[in-house]
Structures are given as structure tokens and as C-alpha cells.
Scaffold this active site. Sequence first.
Site, PDB file in Angstrom:
ATOM      1  N   ASN A 213      24.303   6.942  44.740  1.00 52.49           N
ATOM      2  CA  ASN A 213      23.407   6.530  45.827  1.00 52.49           C
ATOM      3  C   ASN A 213      22.028   6.225  45.253  1.00 52.49           C
ATOM      4  OD1 ASN A 213      21.813   9.103  45.822  1.00 52.49           O
ATOM      5  ND2 ASN A 213      23.791   9.956  46.460  1.00 52.49           N
TER       6      ASN A 213
ATOM      7  N   PHE B  61      18.384  19.789  53.270  1.00 49.70           N
ATOM      8  CA  PHE B  61      17.735  18.523  53.621  1.00 49.70           C
ATOM      9  C   PHE B  61      18.709  17.719  54.467  1.00 49.70           C
ATOM     10  CE2 PHE B  61      14.296  19.424  50.947  1.00 49.70           C
ATOM     11  CZ  PHE B  61      13.333  18.423  51.063  1.00 49.70           C
TER      12      PHE B  61
END
Length: 398
Positions: free
Chosen positions: A210, A323
Site C-alpha cells: 500500500n 489506528f
Amino acid sequence: MGHLFNRNILLGVSGGIAAYKSAELVRQLQEMGANVRVVMTRGAQEFITPLTLQALSGNPVHTELLDTEAEQGMGHIELARWADLLLVAPATADLIARLAAGRADDLLTTAALATPAPLLMAPAMNQQMWKDAATQENIAQLQSRGIQMVGPASGEQACGDVGPGRMEQPEVIARAAADMFETGALQGKRVVITAGPTREALDPVRYISNHSSGKMGYALAEAAAAAGAQTTVISGPVNLPAPERVSVVPVTSARDMLEACEQALPECDIFIACAAVADYRPADVQTQKIKKGPDEVHLALVKNPDIVAAVAASDHPVFTVGFAAETQQVIEYARGKLERKGLDMIVANDVSDQGIGFNSEENEVTVLWADGEIALPRAGKSTVAAGIIAQIALRLSP
């Protein structure tokens, strides 16, 4: 480095050509999270207007010792009490001499005498004025009282001379101001942070990954170290230097990262899962490079381990922070993740906004816990990281 998150900085600007740099210094301080108010001498107003610094700081600029609009007309006392740091930039030879003599003949020198806050000065003057024995004696006297200096730098000066006396660049001064605040909020704590992406191999040359740069995780590590914590970063592949006073454990895949986290867990008090871990990996990794073939290729994927959930569910008691990088319903999804995974805290951010998404220099987050939340406004990632660390310290405080 310490941080300036929510610190009150009183910026004193005296009358030198370097006063123009004060505008950029205000911006640098604010990007690091500081609240900035400005005091200008009469000489400074000949080089840069109060209106400029008022527009940048968002606060009225103070210029007069007897201010009838201040509380009880005692503006210098009000400012002196407000400040966490008095930063004078530029500090001219005249101002340095007046402070060394204990003068209080304008607002800036009076505030300097009246404030209990530490003083940091950025000298700026002609190279011969800097070298003069009187100036050096004044500097030594101020330093003996605990006043700190940043600079001056050497180089070509406005008058054409070359030598020491130039005011340091705003970013250098802002870092020096931050270094005045070693928070100690996590003193004695052991912090483990995951950062960056993971790479899941398809074959010897290809992988799934990513866009995570690791910048947020590394900023958190720097902030945790500045707060006094013994800090370790378990990092996926990134192009970032290791932060000072931080140990970095490099890993590649999600399973590598989980193994490193499990090894670090017994020596961990706070775990922050900031890495963008791949949710899936290829079911079969080819030993040879996959050759180009048909127009369509079907790839079977299997689920990767959930690292933060595994840490939160472990027998070792650790304050666990996750997160949630979302593109929609950010707060709703983040709170669901907080509860579902048994986390102590979660940091939610909207990665659909390119200004604060992957690879950006800024971030804007909401920190959530079981019975509360707080929004941290858009700022540089180091500033946001300092805010997150401050919230963790608050949750841990008795």
C-alpha cells in the site's frame, strides 16, 4: 526533540533587518502546535508591520508598555504569566545590552524581567558588533543567568560583510524552542510502535502493498522518545532515517511484523499500531517469477493476522492504541474498531483527503477512547504525533 503542542510562545521581535524572518518563524512555531503572541519594539516596527504578524499569529500584536486595553492596564504582567517560553528573534545588540543591564524601558524588556518562563534568544547583528567585547560580555552575563542562545549563523550579511551575526533560519530556531520542552510525560515507559506498510510476496519480484510512507509512525516514535519513553519502532519497508534515541526493527510482511511484536511485548508498556498492515496475502507464493499469460489472472488471498487485536488480547497488560484509516464514516467505524478489538485508544483519520492521507506531510485526526474523544486539528505530522502522545500520557496518568 521536545514538542510545542499547546505551548504558549511569546515571540519578542526587536529592531534589526532580520525581523522579516519573524513572519516565517511564527508559521513554523504554529505548525509545531504552539500558541503564538508577538511583542514588538518600536525599532522592529520599522522593518515589519504589526499587522503582518497579527495576521499570521491570529492574535493582536503588543507594542506598548502601558496598554489601557489589557487587564487592569498591566499588559506586561498578563503576557509574562501567559508565556511558557519567551523567544526573542531577532535579538539585536541593543536589546541584549539592555537585558544584560536589567533594563525595563519598553514592553519586551519589562516582560522579560516579569516572566517566570525560560528565555531563548536568537542574536542578529553585524559581524563586528557580534565580535565586540561588550557584546560578548553581555552574552556571557545572560547565559550565566540561564538564558539560552540559538545562533548566530555565519555568512553574508545585509550590510555586505561576511562573518558571524546572521540570525539562524526560522526552522532552526523553532527546533531549538521545541528542545526547551522535554516533557518527561512517558518517563520510564517502554513504547513499541509499528510503522509503514507491509509487503506480501506474490513471487520473487512482485508483492502486494500500500501507499503508507511510515511518516506518522516515525513521528510518533520521535514524540514518544522526546517524552522520555524507551522507544522501539517495528517498521515495514520505508525510506526514512531512524529517529534519534529510537531502536528500529525492520520487517517485511505482516507475519514478520506479528512475530517481532510478540517478541517485544514482554518489554512493552504502550503499544501503538500505526503500520498499514496488509489485510490479505497471496495463498500461494510462487518460487519463480510469474510469466505473462492470459488476459485475466485470478489471485487467491488469505487473511493476515490482526496484530493489534492479538496484542490487545494477550496476557501481557499493555496500553494498546490502534489506528483507523478510513474513507467514510470515519468516527463511526473507528469507534466500532475500538470496541471490537478491545483497544484502550484509537486514532481515526480520513485518508480520502489527499492533504492528510498516505505520503502527506500533514495529518488531522480524532483520538477516541471508551468514554471520550478529542479532535487534533490539521498540522504537521510531528505536531499531531506530539498531541497523540500527550493524550496517551493523560489517559495513563493517575
